[in-house]
Motif scaffolding. Structure first.
Motif, mmCIF file in Angstrom:
data_model
loop_
_atom_site.group_PDB
_atom_site.id
_atom_site.type_symbol
_atom_site.label_atom_id
_atom_site.label_comp_id
_atom_site.label_asym_id
_atom_site.label_seq_id
_atom_site.Cartn_x
_atom_site.Cartn_y
_atom_site.Cartn_z
ATOM 1 N N GLY A 37 73.182 90.323 104.124
ATOM 2 C CA GLY A 37 74.185 89.644 104.754
ATOM 3 C C GLY A 37 75.088 90.758 105.586
ATOM 4 O O GLY A 37 75.921 90.174 106.250
ATOM 5 N N ALA A 38 74.660 91.978 105.506
ATOM 6 C CA ALA A 38 75.661 92.822 106.368
ATOM 7 C C ALA A 38 75.525 92.409 107.992
ATOM 8 O O ALA A 38 74.392 92.203 108.267
ATOM 9 C CB ALA A 38 75.162 94.251 106.094
ATOM 10 N N ARG A 39 76.775 92.604 108.617
ATOM 11 C CA ARG A 39 76.656 92.231 109.988
ATOM 12 C C ARG A 39 76.266 93.303 110.803
ATOM 13 O O ARG A 39 75.716 93.224 111.703
ATOM 14 C CB ARG A 39 78.030 91.432 110.415
ATOM 15 C CG ARG A 39 78.339 90.263 109.779
ATOM 16 C CD ARG A 39 79.434 89.843 109.939
ATOM 17 N NE ARG A 39 80.484 90.814 109.480
ATOM 18 C CZ ARG A 39 82.020 90.427 109.507
ATOM 19 N NH1 ARG A 39 82.519 89.909 110.192
ATOM 20 N NH2 ARG A 39 82.649 91.394 108.981
ATOM 21 N N ARG A 60 76.124 91.324 97.478
ATOM 22 C CA ARG A 60 76.214 90.463 98.809
ATOM 23 C C ARG A 60 77.550 90.033 99.489
ATOM 24 O O ARG A 60 77.882 89.888 100.490
ATOM 25 C CB ARG A 60 75.561 89.109 98.491
ATOM 26 C CG ARG A 60 75.158 88.317 99.751
ATOM 27 C CD ARG A 60 74.294 86.864 99.383
ATOM 28 N NE ARG A 60 73.010 87.052 99.192
ATOM 29 C CZ ARG A 60 72.395 86.928 97.835
ATOM 30 N NH1 ARG A 60 73.169 86.931 96.990
ATOM 31 N NH2 ARG A 60 71.074 87.300 97.933
ATOM 32 N N LEU A 61 78.743 89.751 98.457
ATOM 33 C CA LEU A 61 79.958 89.737 98.666
ATOM 34 C C LEU A 61 80.740 90.896 99.639
ATOM 35 O O LEU A 61 81.120 90.661 100.487
ATOM 36 C CB LEU A 61 80.851 89.287 97.424
ATOM 37 C CG LEU A 61 82.291 89.083 97.777
ATOM 38 C CD1 LEU A 61 82.607 87.675 98.369
ATOM 39 C CD2 LEU A 61 82.961 89.327 96.312
ATOM 40 N N ARG A 118 87.367 94.750 98.792
ATOM 41 C CA ARG A 118 87.541 93.558 99.759
ATOM 42 C C ARG A 118 88.625 92.824 99.402
ATOM 43 O O ARG A 118 89.420 92.436 100.435
ATOM 44 C CB ARG A 118 86.195 92.764 99.594
ATOM 45 C CG ARG A 118 86.290 91.481 100.339
ATOM 46 C CD ARG A 118 84.900 90.774 100.402
ATOM 47 N NE ARG A 118 85.084 89.413 101.147
ATOM 48 C CZ ARG A 118 84.263 88.773 101.637
ATOM 49 N NH1 ARG A 118 82.889 88.990 101.234
ATOM 50 N NH2 ARG A 118 84.695 87.519 102.385
ATOM 51 N N LEU A 165 78.748 93.379 101.048
ATOM 52 C CA LEU A 165 78.218 93.650 102.223
ATOM 53 C C LEU A 165 78.638 92.649 103.414
ATOM 54 O O LEU A 165 78.863 92.863 104.514
ATOM 55 C CB LEU A 165 76.685 93.579 102.259
ATOM 56 C CG LEU A 165 76.185 94.735 101.235
ATOM 57 C CD1 LEU A 165 74.686 94.610 100.950
ATOM 58 C CD2 LEU A 165 76.308 95.939 102.013
ATOM 59 N N ARG A 166 78.573 91.319 102.845
ATOM 60 C CA ARG A 166 79.105 90.283 103.948
ATOM 61 C C ARG A 166 80.572 90.413 104.588
ATOM 62 O O ARG A 166 80.704 90.043 105.889
ATOM 63 C CB ARG A 166 78.899 88.965 103.396
ATOM 64 C CG ARG A 166 77.569 88.533 103.302
ATOM 65 C CD ARG A 166 77.459 87.026 102.714
ATOM 66 N NE ARG A 166 76.020 86.794 102.820
ATOM 67 C CZ ARG A 166 75.698 85.312 101.946
ATOM 68 N NH1 ARG A 166 76.649 84.679 101.559
ATOM 69 N NH2 ARG A 166 74.123 85.158 102.119
ATOM 70 N N GLY A 167 81.325 91.023 103.906
ATOM 71 C CA GLY A 167 82.832 91.212 104.286
ATOM 72 C C GLY A 167 83.104 92.463 104.956
ATOM 73 O O GLY A 167 84.230 92.553 105.668
ATOM 74 N N ARG A 226 70.874 94.199 105.759
ATOM 75 C CA ARG A 226 70.953 93.159 106.554
ATOM 76 C C ARG A 226 70.528 91.908 105.899
ATOM 77 O O ARG A 226 71.074 90.861 106.004
ATOM 78 C CB ARG A 226 70.208 93.563 107.662
ATOM 79 C CG ARG A 226 70.955 94.673 108.804
ATOM 80 C CD ARG A 226 69.842 94.739 109.844
ATOM 81 N NE ARG A 226 70.554 95.857 110.751
ATOM 82 C CZ ARG A 226 69.975 97.047 110.594
ATOM 83 N NH1 ARG A 226 68.874 97.237 109.938
ATOM 84 N NH2 ARG A 226 70.429 97.979 111.109
#
Length: 417
Positions: A201-203, A177-178, A137, A180-182, A198
């Motif tokens: 935080g995964a989009r 979480r960092l 990331r 997956l969210r990015g 999800r």
């Protein structure tokens, strides 16, 4: 303008040029994809085979693929058209595996510099652990490149289920979480992992089920020369606490009351390996052999009465579908399965093997059924083997699954353009 102002201006210009260089991409040509993974073929691990399959699928779809990995000493990564593998040393445990926080960091820290070298790719794909995802990331942000994350499982949940300290679980969950969210895209191996991704935080999550290389694992081919002459069950692959393979050693003792010559072969490695040896108590009918490359593992599968596979319930892996199952079935070998998850229904429903609770008596009954079913003539055995392989080809061929994964990833490259 004084000297200080000139120096600041020059520094700013240099920084801008450096940033532009990091983000520079060659114009035209095939999409450029980088795979960042500590595991890659010929490492004898399911994830390594899956990553090689993904690299080949991306190359077949027209991408130029660069793999940043660490190859075990004495081995050479396979050569595939359109795929270039760059290997760097990393710390390994006593079993030769990159497993443990020190080992992960020995791969992740140099990976940062490796990702910043050369022209910027169009997409970076990160394989767990989450620390590798975090490095990807950061590098992707510096290079202005999207990245994807291949979620084989949820590491923070697994750490919690094994009793890791709360602060370790919390830190790992924050990193996961960092990552997956990015991620522009997340590939999950099953619906359970997808749902948790999800929640963290995964989009964009796409389920790409685990499969097996049906070109390596086949019913036709040599059988292991060192295999027992007596009927044997095979546990092939990693043996960790959450798999609980000791249930088969205990069940074998019940089997020996009726079939004293039956054997059990463990072919692999894992954190539970020593405990399994201690549980066997020196019984020569329980053999322990080192992990081997996939082609050699297939020779052991072909001669087994059945492959044995387990998941200990309640440790965070109840939704898993072990790749060990598909390796056996692709070789035409039935499976004795103990534990929860989707395999519990699939195996009996499709005449692929026997499934039960994670219970010694029930597992022993399944093993006895497998021994009884093996007492058929060659024609019946070949017919049953072909039926099992056909099921894998239709539902769990790695090649088919990873073609779908490659399409999802390259669609992200098109969106980025």
């Amino acid at each position: 303008m004084n000297r200080r102002a000139l120096a600041l201006a020059a520094a700013g210009t240099a920084a801008a040029l450096a940033a532009a260089a990091l983000r520079a991409r060659p114009r035209g040509g095939a999409p450029r994809v980088v795979l960042a993974t500590r595991l890659y073929a010929p490492e004898p691990a399911a994830a390594a085979l899956r990553l090689r399959g993904l690299a080949r699928a991306l190359a077949d779809a027209g991408a130029q693929v660069r793999v940043l990995t660490s190859t075990p000493p004495g081995l050479t990564a396979p050569a595939d058209p359109g795929v270039t593998v760059y290997s760097a040393p990393a710390l390994r445990d006593e079993n030769g595996y990159i497993r443990g926080y020190a080992q992960y960091l020995s791969f992740d820290i140099p990976l940062a510099a490796r990702l910043l070298a050369g022209p910027a790719p169009d997409l970076i794909v990160a394989e767990p652990p989450p620390t590798t995802g975090a490095v990807v990331r950061a590098a992707a942000a510096l290079r202005g490149t999207p990245y994807a994350y291949y979620a084989a499982d949820v590491w923070s949940d697994a750490a919690a289920s094994t009793g890791a300290p709360r602060w370790v679980v919390g830190a790992l969950r924050s990193v996961e979480r960092l990552v997956l969210r990015g991620a522009r895209a997340v590939l999950a191996v099953n619906d359970g992992v997808a749902e948790r991704a999800r929640e963290l935080g995964a989009r964009e999550v796409t389920v790409v089920p685990n499969g097996i290389d049906t070109e390596v694992f086949t019913p036709v081919g040599p059988r292991a020369a060192q295999a027992p002459a007596a009927p044997y069950f095979l546990y092939a692959g990693t043996a960790s606490e959450w798999q609980g393979a000791g249930v088969f050693i205990e069940a074998l003792r019940r089997v020996h009351e009726s079939v004293p010559e039956a054997r059990l072969v463990f072919l692999g490695q894992g954190s539970d390996w020593q405990a399994l040896k201690e549980l066997a108590g020196g019984d020569e009918r329980v053999e322990f052999r080192d992990l081997v490359l996939a082609a050699e593992a297939a020779t052991w599968q072909r001669g087994a009465v059945a492959a044995v596979v387990s998941i200990r319930p309640g440790l965070g892996y109840d939704f898993a579908y072990p790749t060990k199952i598909f390796a056996a079935l692709a070789c035409g070998t039935p499976v004795v399965y103990a534990g929860p998850g989707p395999a519990r229904a699939d195996l009996p429903a499709n005449s692929l093997g026997w499934a039960s609770d994670y219970d010694v008596e029930q597992v022993a009954a399944s093993m006895l059924s497998a021994l009884k079913a093996a007492r058929v003539d060659d024609a019946q055995r070949a017919e049953a083997a072909e039926r099992r392989r056909e099921w894998v080809m239709r539902h769990r061929s790695m090649q088919a699954a990873l073609r779908d994964a490659a399409e999802v990833l390259l669609a992200e490259v098109s969106l980025a353009d």
